[in-house]
Design a protein around this motif. Structure first.
Motif, short mmCIF file in Angstrom:
data_model
loop_
_atom_site.label_atom_id
_atom_site.label_comp_id
_atom_site.label_asym_id
_atom_site.label_seq_id
_atom_site.Cartn_x
_atom_site.Cartn_y
_atom_site.Cartn_z
N MET A 271 0.87 -1.18 0.00
CA MET A 271 0.00 0.00 0.00
C MET A 271 0.91 1.22 0.00
O MET A 271 1.64 1.47 0.96
CB MET A 271 -0.87 -0.02 1.26
CG MET A 271 -1.86 1.08 1.35
SD MET A 271 -3.50 0.41 1.03
CE MET A 271 -4.56 1.54 1.86
N VAL A 272 0.87 1.96 -1.10
CA VAL A 272 1.79 3.08 -1.29
C VAL A 272 0.99 4.37 -1.44
O VAL A 272 -0.04 4.39 -2.10
CB VAL A 272 2.66 2.82 -2.55
CG1 VAL A 272 3.45 4.05 -2.94
CG2 VAL A 272 3.59 1.64 -2.31
N GLY A 273 1.45 5.44 -0.82
CA GLY A 273 0.76 6.73 -0.89
C GLY A 273 1.32 7.62 -1.98
O GLY A 273 2.51 7.53 -2.32
N LEU A 274 0.47 8.47 -2.53
CA LEU A 274 0.90 9.50 -3.48
C LEU A 274 0.23 10.80 -3.06
O LEU A 274 -1.00 10.89 -3.06
CB LEU A 274 0.48 9.12 -4.91
CG LEU A 274 0.75 10.15 -6.00
CD1 LEU A 274 2.24 10.37 -6.20
CD2 LEU A 274 0.12 9.71 -7.33
N VAL A 275 1.03 11.76 -2.63
CA VAL A 275 0.45 13.00 -2.11
C VAL A 275 1.02 14.22 -2.82
O VAL A 275 2.10 14.17 -3.41
CB VAL A 275 0.69 13.15 -0.58
CG1 VAL A 275 0.05 12.02 0.19
CG2 VAL A 275 2.17 13.24 -0.25
N GLY A 276 0.27 15.29 -2.74
CA GLY A 276 0.69 16.56 -3.35
C GLY A 276 -0.52 17.45 -3.52
O GLY A 276 -1.66 16.97 -3.48
N GLU A 277 -0.25 18.74 -3.72
CA GLU A 277 -1.35 19.70 -3.83
C GLU A 277 -2.19 19.45 -5.08
O GLU A 277 -1.75 18.80 -6.03
CB GLU A 277 -0.77 21.11 -3.93
CG GLU A 277 -0.30 21.67 -2.61
CD GLU A 277 0.58 22.89 -2.84
OE1 GLU A 277 0.18 23.99 -2.49
OE2 GLU A 277 1.69 22.71 -3.41
N SER A 278 -3.36 20.08 -5.07
CA SER A 278 -4.27 20.00 -6.21
C SER A 278 -3.57 20.46 -7.49
O SER A 278 -2.86 21.47 -7.49
CB SER A 278 -5.47 20.90 -5.92
OG SER A 278 -6.40 20.75 -6.94
N GLY A 279 -3.74 19.69 -8.55
CA GLY A 279 -3.17 20.07 -9.84
C GLY A 279 -1.75 19.60 -10.07
O GLY A 279 -1.16 19.87 -11.12
N CYS A 280 -1.16 18.87 -9.12
CA CYS A 280 0.25 18.47 -9.29
C CYS A 280 0.40 17.27 -10.22
O CYS A 280 1.51 16.93 -10.61
CB CYS A 280 0.92 18.21 -7.95
SG CYS A 280 0.38 16.68 -7.16
N GLY A 281 -0.72 16.62 -10.59
CA GLY A 281 -0.62 15.54 -11.57
C GLY A 281 -0.91 14.16 -11.03
O GLY A 281 -0.70 13.16 -11.73
N LYS A 282 -1.44 14.06 -9.82
CA LYS A 282 -1.67 12.75 -9.20
C LYS A 282 -2.66 11.91 -10.02
O LYS A 282 -2.41 10.75 -10.32
CB LYS A 282 -2.22 12.92 -7.76
CG LYS A 282 -1.34 13.75 -6.86
CD LYS A 282 -1.92 13.89 -5.45
CE LYS A 282 -3.25 14.64 -5.36
NZ LYS A 282 -3.20 16.05 -5.76
N SER A 283 -3.82 12.52 -10.36
CA SER A 283 -4.82 11.76 -11.12
C SER A 283 -4.30 11.42 -12.51
O SER A 283 -4.55 10.32 -13.01
CB SER A 283 -6.12 12.56 -11.26
OG SER A 283 -6.69 12.78 -9.99
N THR A 284 -3.59 12.35 -13.13
CA THR A 284 -3.07 12.07 -14.47
C THR A 284 -2.11 10.88 -14.43
O THR A 284 -2.14 10.03 -15.32
CB THR A 284 -2.38 13.32 -15.05
OG1 THR A 284 -3.28 14.42 -14.98
CG2 THR A 284 -1.95 13.09 -16.49
#
Ligand SMILES: Nc1ncnc2c1ncn2[C@@H]1O[C@H](COP(=O)(O)OP(=O)(O)OP(=O)(O)O)[C@@H](O)[C@H]1O
Ligand SMILES: [Mg+2]
Length: 338
Positions: A41-54
């Motif tokens: 289980m790995v996390g991916l964090v960052g502010e809105s618009g940083c590209g997480k969903s992409t």
């Protein structure tokens, strides 16, 4: 290079969009490499618009990357086409943020799940019925819900159905894109616990995308921190939260609300300042430099290469090693900028 034990490996992935501003490109995912071990289980964090969903959408094939590789179980997905690609990709499922948009309102829950089962060749009605019963049970829903339509369900129930649908095709990786952030506070913890339970019971690997760092810290073994399309730091979650060594991660962690009301009452505003620069015109060199309290001219010159600070702990910052060392001399709290 494939490291032993990797289930999913994303290598140097680049995904760009033509932006609404004429002729300009947004590099939403810029040379990103991440990996997941089986059942991790790995996390991916960052502010809105940083590209997480992409990044997540590129991994499951909802976006088309310009370059880079997605390697699942040692097989480069870009080397596959048609049916072979679809079958391989099925092992990676996406759980969307919005449980209201992700289900077909014209189908009952049972029909939605039966459709997913048909895809993997479970077509016999009786087998489907039994499997639907198990799936609903796994996500904590009563059997009777199979006859209902999504509009009759609460947000939390819908998200449970969406998770059941993902599980129906027996995935090995779930990309969970802020799967609890659209839910009422009261049901968030329940759905989060469901993820942890499924992860524990079924051994499905998870890339867990979130804004809420406290959530990721609790649930994941490793975390990637993303800023303006790039991974700026990654480490075992315990190490990352104890010794954040990129100024961006330090700033993000400054924004974790404390469960202790005495701390919360005196909490400083998050030390991160300014807005994210336009992704159509990102800063040269280190992308965080325009907001970084520690930036110097050197940061504008070229993107900092990743530095390994401890086994498995990497940061892309020219002073990351110094910041990492500082944690030893500052036992309480984060080292503050001079
Ligand atoms: N289909 C698209 N066309 C053009 N630009 C896009 C598209 N999808 C995303 N972008 C841009 O790519 C960048 C990354 O967006 P993305 O949705 O991946 O960020 P995010 O980290 O998931 O944000 P959030 O936390 O708000 O969900 C943003 O600048 C966004 O505007
Ligand atoms: Mg998103």
């Amino acid at each position: 290079m494939r490291e032993a034990g990797d289930l999913l490996r994303v290598e140097n992935l680049v995904t760009r969009f033509k932006s609404v501003e004429r002729g300009k490109w947004v590099t939403a995912v810029d040379d990103v490499s991440i990996r997941l071990a089986p059942g991790e289980m790995v996390g991916l964090v960052g502010e809105s618009g940083c590209g997480k969903s992409t990044l997540g959408r590129s991994i499951v094939g909802l976006e088309r990357p310009q370059s880079g590789r997605i390697v699942l179980d040692g097989v480069d997905l870009s080397s596959l086409r048609g049916r072979a690609l679809r079958e391989r990709r099925r092992a990676i499922q996406y759980v969307f943020q919005d449980p209201y948009a992700s289900l077909n309102d014209r189908q009952t829950i049972g029909e939605t799940l039966a459709e997913a089962l048909t895809i993997i060749g479970v077509k016999d009605r009786e087998k489907q019925r039994r499997r639907i019963h198990t799936l609903l049970d796994q996500v904590g829903l009563p059997d009777g819900l199979a006859e209902r339509f999504p509009r009759e369900l609460s947000g939390g129930q819908r998200q449970r159905v969406a998770i059941a649908r993902s599980l129906a095709v027996e995935p090995r990786v779930l990309i969970c894109d802020e799967p609890v952030s659209a839910l009422d506070l009261s049901v968030r913890a329940q759905v989060m616990n469901l993820f942890l339970e499924l992860h524990g019971n079924l051994g499905v690997a998870c890339l867990f995308i979130a804004h809420d760092l406290a959530l990721v810290r609790q649930a994941t073994s490793r975390t990637y921190v993303m800023y303006l399309g790039r991974i700026v730091e990654d480490a075992a979650s315990a190490e990352l939260y104890a010794r954040p060594s990129h100024p961006y991660t330090q700033a993000l962690l400054g924004s974790i609300p404390s469960a202790d009301p005495r701390i919360e009452a005196h909490r400083e505003p998050p030390p991160i300042f300014g807005d994210i620069p336009s992704p159509t015109n990102p800063p040269s060199g280190c992308r965080f430099r325009t907001r970084c309290p520690r930036a110097t001219e050197i940061c504008a010159a070229s993107p900092p290469p990743p530095v390994e600070l401890a086994p498995g702990h990497h940061a892309r910052c020219v002073i990351a090693a110094e910041l990492h060392t500082l944690h030893r001399s500052v036992p309480h709290g984060l080292p503050m900028p001079a």
